[in-house]
Enzyme design. Structure first.
Site, PDB file in Angstrom:
ATOM      1  N   ARG A  53     -10.231  29.913   3.088  1.00 34.19           N
ATOM      2  CA  ARG A  53      -9.297  29.587   1.993  1.00 34.19           C
ATOM      3  C   ARG A  53      -7.849  29.646   2.496  1.00 34.19           C
ATOM      4  O   ARG A  53      -6.987  28.909   2.030  1.00 34.19           O
ATOM      5  CB  ARG A  53      -9.520  30.518   0.790  1.00 34.19           C
ATOM      6  CG  ARG A  53      -8.526  30.294  -0.335  1.00 34.19           C
ATOM      7  CD  ARG A  53      -9.026  30.739  -1.706  1.00 34.19           C
ATOM      8  NE  ARG A  53      -9.670  32.029  -1.729  1.00 34.19           N
ATOM      9  CZ  ARG A  53      -9.043  33.208  -1.667  1.00 34.19           C
ATOM     10  NH1 ARG A  53      -7.720  33.248  -1.582  1.00 34.19           N
ATOM     11  NH2 ARG A  53      -9.721  34.343  -1.690  1.00 34.19           N
ATOM     12  N   TYR A 105       3.305   8.808 -12.452  1.00 33.08           N
ATOM     13  CA  TYR A 105       1.853   8.760 -12.687  1.00 33.08           C
ATOM     14  C   TYR A 105       1.555   9.572 -13.941  1.00 33.08           C
ATOM     15  O   TYR A 105       2.021  10.719 -14.054  1.00 33.08           O
ATOM     16  CB  TYR A 105       1.139   9.342 -11.460  1.00 33.08           C
ATOM     17  CG  TYR A 105      -0.288   9.702 -11.716  1.00 33.08           C
ATOM     18  CD1 TYR A 105      -1.220   8.718 -12.027  1.00 33.08           C
ATOM     19  CD2 TYR A 105      -0.726  11.029 -11.670  1.00 33.08           C
ATOM     20  CE1 TYR A 105      -2.544   9.046 -12.281  1.00 33.08           C
ATOM     21  CE2 TYR A 105      -2.046  11.365 -11.914  1.00 33.08           C
ATOM     22  CZ  TYR A 105      -2.946  10.364 -12.232  1.00 33.08           C
ATOM     23  OH  TYR A 105      -4.255  10.698 -12.496  1.00 33.08           O
ATOM     24  N   ASP A 177       6.784  11.844  -5.240  1.00 32.15           N
ATOM     25  CA  ASP A 177       5.376  11.436  -5.144  1.00 32.15           C
ATOM     26  C   ASP A 177       5.357  10.135  -4.340  1.00 32.15           C
ATOM     27  O   ASP A 177       5.787   9.088  -4.817  1.00 32.15           O
ATOM     28  CB  ASP A 177       4.797  11.240  -6.553  1.00 32.15           C
ATOM     29  CG  ASP A 177       3.313  10.875  -6.531  1.00 32.15           C
ATOM     30  OD1 ASP A 177       2.853  10.360  -5.498  1.00 32.15           O
ATOM     31  OD2 ASP A 177       2.634  11.083  -7.551  1.00 32.15           O
ATOM     32  N   LYS A 202      -5.768   8.424  -1.825  1.00 33.29           N
ATOM     33  CA  LYS A 202      -5.414   6.999  -1.834  1.00 33.29           C
ATOM     34  C   LYS A 202      -5.241   6.469  -0.398  1.00 33.29           C
ATOM     35  O   LYS A 202      -6.206   6.435   0.338  1.00 33.29           O
ATOM     36  CB  LYS A 202      -4.170   6.821  -2.704  1.00 33.29           C
ATOM     37  CG  LYS A 202      -4.281   7.518  -4.080  1.00 33.29           C
ATOM     38  CD  LYS A 202      -5.334   6.899  -4.923  1.00 33.29           C
ATOM     39  CE  LYS A 202      -5.724   7.551  -6.230  1.00 33.29           C
ATOM     40  NZ  LYS A 202      -5.104   8.650  -6.821  1.00 33.29           N
TER      41      LYS A 202
HETATM   42  N1  PLP Z   1       0.053  10.569  -8.046  1.00 30.58           N
HETATM   43  C1  PLP Z   1      -0.244   9.274  -8.096  1.00 30.58           C
HETATM   44  C2  PLP Z   1       0.840   8.258  -7.881  1.00 30.58           C
HETATM   45  C3  PLP Z   1      -1.559   8.860  -8.355  1.00 30.58           C
HETATM   46  O1  PLP Z   1      -1.836   7.546  -8.407  1.00 30.58           O
HETATM   47  C4  PLP Z   1      -2.560   9.837  -8.574  1.00 30.58           C
HETATM   48  C5  PLP Z   1      -3.961   9.463  -8.880  1.00 30.58           C
HETATM   49  O2  PLP Z   1      -4.248   8.372  -9.313  1.00 30.58           O
HETATM   50  C6  PLP Z   1      -2.210  11.182  -8.515  1.00 30.58           C
HETATM   51  C7  PLP Z   1      -0.898  11.518  -8.238  1.00 30.58           C
HETATM   52  C8  PLP Z   1      -3.232  12.267  -8.745  1.00 30.58           C
HETATM   53  O3  PLP Z   1      -4.046  12.383  -7.607  1.00 30.58           O
HETATM   54  P1  PLP Z   1      -5.588  12.833  -7.621  1.00 30.58           P
HETATM   55  O4  PLP Z   1      -6.345  11.842  -8.433  1.00 30.58           O
HETATM   56  O5  PLP Z   1      -5.943  12.855  -6.165  1.00 30.58           O
HETATM   57  O6  PLP Z   1      -5.636  14.200  -8.231  1.00 30.58           O
END
Ligand code: PLP
Length: 380
Positions: A53, A105, A177, A202
């Site tokens: 961990r 997001y 992000d 992604k």
């Molecule tokens: N940030 C963005 C721009 C995303 O597109 C996503 C998921 O679609 C996330 C954060 C969240 O990531 P996760 O689905 O890996 O938890």
């Protein structure tokens, strides 16, 4: 002796975090599934690892590689993008204020509203393309400014450097992000951001088969130490196998993203010329309001994501998506296969996303096949 030349990203992604296994000669590092690591008789840990961990060889390689990719001093890997976002807000205390992009997001503001607002975190939601609005939202209690550029799903561009200058005047940290752009296209730390967040699910993983997240820090300071404490104590860490899969994804990141970016530009230009398409959101188009800023902060093209508005409403948009044969109708992005999504219906009844908008993640298929598919689907 000659000074070694700085290696290019295409070379780095192939070799970083890779060590020939000294015991077997294996060229690809093994997956270390052990949850615990042996101590010497004197109580020391000769490998540096104690318990999985807190650290593990596969996670170590991934974190080093992510720091390298974003030009950061340190990276921390999490079990999802949301776990990484969660860790940022878990560093705060009651009464702290955060400024969040109103086009982030949708899971980011939802997390803050549903969980952190109950713990005393105060949030303002701001159009990050409007610097006066960003400035007006700042208070002496602002600790985090959360940006996402291009935005999701409208691909609005915000100026990372200008926002960082404003945030730093108030002593706040800028978190970017960078999931949509990927480090191949944009490196926010180079423009003044303090922390980069990724859903490594992604582009970093790239094959739509592993969930992960990461935070990459400009400096290895007390903020980084606190985030690492949240990572270890919170325990939302990726498994060794997930880390290994993400490392495998990184090996081809440069090739994949280069193709996705080139194809996205072509698809955006095709859609922009199509009479049945009302509007195309892609920062690589000269007509995009944020094109000049994007050209400054996005190198290697403008990313593999775009969205477009069909003439008509939700039904027309859904019908176009239904007729597509190559694009899969699914959420998520950044994989090798092209995806299309009616975004408003996935975001739910509170969504502000236009009903006639379709969001596209461009894969690595031949771009002419993608355009042919879109042409037949739009014509109906
Ligand atoms: N940030 C963005 C721009 C995303 O597109 C996503 C998921 O679609 C996330 C954060 C969240 O990531 P996760 O689905 O890996 O938890």
């Amino acid at each position: 002796m000659n000074k070694p030349t700085k290696r290019r990203i295409e070379t780095e992604t192939v070799h970083m975090g890779n060590h020939i296994d000294p015991h077997t000669g294996a060229v690809v590092p093994p997956i270390v599934m052990s949850t615990t690591f042996a101590r010497e008789a004197d109580g020391s840990f000769p490998s540096g690892y104690v318990y999985t961990r807190s650290d593990n060889p596969n996670r170590h390689a991934l974190e080093e590689s992510l720091a390298n990719l974003e030009g950061g001093a340190r990276a921390l890997a999490f079990s999802s993008g949301q776990a990484a976002t969660n860790a940022v807000f878990q560093m705060l205390k009651s009464g702290d204020h955060v400024v969040i992009a109103n086009e982030a997001y949708f899971g980011t503001p939802k997390l803050v509203r549903e969980i952190f607002s109950h713990l005393g975190i105060i949030a303002s939601y701001v159009d990050m393309s409007n610097l006066a609005a960003v400035k007006a939202a700042m208070t002496t209690q602002t600790k985090i400014v959360w940006i996402e550029t291009p935005s999701n799903p409208l691909l609005t561009i915000s100026d990372i450097q200008a926002i960082s200058e404003i945030a730093h005047q108030y002593g706040a940290l800028v978190v970017a992000d960078n999931t949509w752009a990927s480090p191949l296209v944009q490196r926010p730390l180079a423009h003044g951001a303090d922390i980069v967040m990724h859903s490594t699910t992604k582009y970093i993983s790239g094959h739509t088969d592993v969930l992960g997240g990461a935070l990459i820090f400009a400096r290895n300071d007390d903020v980084t130490a606190r985030a690492q404490m949240v990572q270890t104590l919170g325990g939302a860490v990726p498994s060794p196998f997930d880390c290994w899969l993400m490392m495998r994804g990184i090996r081809t990141l440069a090739l994949r993203v280069r193709q996705q970016v080139a194809s996205a530009q072509r698809v955006a230009e095709f859609l922009a010329d199509h009479p049945a398409i009302e509007r195309v959101n892609y920062p690589g188009l000269d007509s995009h309001a944020g094109h000049a800023i994007a050209a400054r902060q996005m190198t290697n093209g403008f990313g593999g994501m775009l969205s477009f508005h069909v003439q008509g409403g939700a039904d027309t948009a859904m019908a176009v998506a239904a007729r597509l044969q190559l694009f899969t109708r699914a959420t998520s992005l950044g994989g090798i296969e092209s995806l299309i999504e009616h975004r408003a219906s996935i975001e739910g009844p509170t969504s502000a996303t236009p009903q006639n908008l379709l969001r596209v993640s461009i894969g690595i298929e031949h771009v002419d096949d993608l355009i042919d598919d879109l042409r037949q689907a739009i014509h109906g």
